[in-house]
Design a protein around this motif. Structure first.
Motif, mmCIF file in Angstrom:
data_model
loop_
_atom_site.group_PDB
_atom_site.id
_atom_site.type_symbol
_atom_site.label_atom_id
_atom_site.label_comp_id
_atom_site.label_asym_id
_atom_site.label_seq_id
_atom_site.Cartn_x
_atom_site.Cartn_y
_atom_site.Cartn_z
ATOM 1 N N SER A 30 0.815 -1.220 0.000
ATOM 2 C CA SER A 30 0.000 0.000 0.000
ATOM 3 C C SER A 30 0.847 1.267 0.000
ATOM 4 O O SER A 30 0.322 2.365 -0.213
ATOM 5 C CB SER A 30 -0.955 0.006 1.190
ATOM 6 O OG SER A 30 -0.224 -0.021 2.399
ATOM 7 N N HIS A 31 2.155 1.156 0.224
ATOM 8 C CA HIS A 31 3.062 2.299 0.182
ATOM 9 C C HIS A 31 3.928 2.293 -1.074
ATOM 10 O O HIS A 31 4.994 2.906 -1.097
ATOM 11 C CB HIS A 31 3.926 2.329 1.439
ATOM 12 C CG HIS A 31 3.160 2.684 2.668
ATOM 13 N ND1 HIS A 31 2.596 1.729 3.484
ATOM 14 C CD2 HIS A 31 2.805 3.880 3.194
ATOM 15 C CE1 HIS A 31 1.960 2.320 4.486
ATOM 16 N NE2 HIS A 31 2.065 3.620 4.329
ATOM 17 N N TRP A 53 0.478 5.841 -4.317
ATOM 18 C CA TRP A 53 0.119 4.798 -3.353
ATOM 19 C C TRP A 53 -1.208 5.084 -2.676
ATOM 20 O O TRP A 53 -1.896 4.177 -2.231
ATOM 21 C CB TRP A 53 1.230 4.543 -2.334
ATOM 22 C CG TRP A 53 1.618 5.642 -1.404
ATOM 23 C CD1 TRP A 53 2.743 6.419 -1.487
ATOM 24 C CD2 TRP A 53 0.937 6.074 -0.215
ATOM 25 N NE1 TRP A 53 2.786 7.296 -0.429
ATOM 26 C CE2 TRP A 53 1.702 7.108 0.369
ATOM 27 C CE3 TRP A 53 -0.247 5.682 0.424
ATOM 28 C CZ2 TRP A 53 1.315 7.760 1.532
ATOM 29 C CZ3 TRP A 53 -0.630 6.330 1.597
ATOM 30 C CH2 TRP A 53 0.143 7.355 2.128
ATOM 31 N N SER A 54 -1.600 6.336 -2.590
ATOM 32 C CA SER A 54 -2.883 6.670 -1.979
ATOM 33 C C SER A 54 -4.040 6.517 -2.961
ATOM 34 O O SER A 54 -5.200 6.467 -2.556
ATOM 35 C CB SER A 54 -2.859 8.103 -1.462
ATOM 36 O OG SER A 54 -2.852 9.014 -2.538
ATOM 37 N N ARG A 72 -7.105 1.686 -7.619
ATOM 38 C CA ARG A 72 -6.513 0.702 -6.701
ATOM 39 C C ARG A 72 -7.389 0.557 -5.469
ATOM 40 O O ARG A 72 -8.118 1.477 -5.079
ATOM 41 C CB ARG A 72 -5.080 1.073 -6.327
ATOM 42 C CG ARG A 72 -4.902 2.284 -5.467
ATOM 43 C CD ARG A 72 -3.416 2.637 -5.308
ATOM 44 N NE ARG A 72 -2.654 1.600 -4.616
ATOM 45 C CZ ARG A 72 -1.319 1.511 -4.642
ATOM 46 N NH1 ARG A 72 -0.613 2.394 -5.330
ATOM 47 N NH2 ARG A 72 -0.697 0.552 -3.973
ATOM 48 N N ASN A 74 -6.355 -0.636 -1.818
ATOM 49 C CA ASN A 74 -5.245 -1.057 -0.963
ATOM 50 C C ASN A 74 -5.663 -2.125 0.044
ATOM 51 O O ASN A 74 -4.840 -2.944 0.453
ATOM 52 C CB ASN A 74 -4.642 0.145 -0.252
ATOM 53 C CG ASN A 74 -3.741 0.961 -1.156
ATOM 54 O OD1 ASN A 74 -3.191 0.451 -2.141
ATOM 55 N ND2 ASN A 74 -3.597 2.237 -0.860
ATOM 56 N N LYS A 77 -5.181 -5.037 -1.860
ATOM 57 C CA LYS A 77 -3.866 -5.074 -2.511
ATOM 58 C C LYS A 77 -4.024 -5.306 -4.009
ATOM 59 O O LYS A 77 -3.323 -6.145 -4.606
ATOM 60 C CB LYS A 77 -2.961 -6.133 -1.874
ATOM 61 C CG LYS A 77 -2.630 -5.843 -0.421
ATOM 62 C CD LYS A 77 -1.651 -6.852 0.160
ATOM 63 C CE LYS A 77 -1.325 -6.523 1.616
ATOM 64 N NZ LYS A 77 -0.388 -7.487 2.222
#
Length: 124
Positions: A30-31, A53-54, A72, A74, A77
């Protein structure tokens, strides 16, 4: 360590849609910013677009802008590439890639992890 697995490729007709998925693993996924690239036979790997990533910042190559969308989730994933109004020129192997940073990058050398790729063939 991050591992990536793409899925969703196939053979479709021009003008139709397809959604590719990129499943990540690893507690830090997630980062990682994620980029989508593609490579057609005899051509160099091409940046399609990327997502921070956000998920707040998304960029697209001019060739796909307005037709493709990246998102995405998170919690799952997962990163998605929604491809609409496909053209024969979109035929390629599509890869997702991850880099340990907020923003994606158009240069493939900036990425640390790559999936195995998934073939997309658009017939006219």
């Amino acid at each position: 360590q991050v591992q990536l697995v793409e899925s969703g490729g196939g053979v479709v007709q021009a003008g139709t849609s397809l959604r590719l998925s990129c499943e990540g693993s690893g507690r830090t996924f997630s980062h990682h910013a994620v980029g989508w690239f593609r490579q057609a036979p005899g051509k160099e790997r091409e940046y399609v677009g990327g997502i921070s990533w956000s998920g707040s910042d998304v960029y697209y190559a001019d060739s796909v802008k307005g037709r493709f969308a990246i998102s995405r989730d998170n919690a799952k994933k997962m990163v998605y590439l929604q491809m609409n109004t496909l053209e024969s020129e979109d035929t390629a192997v599509y890869y997702c890639a991850a880099k340990y940073a907020y923003s994606s990058d158009a240069y493939y050398s900036k990425y640390d992890y790559w999936g195995q790729g998934t073939q997309v063939t658009v017939s006219s």
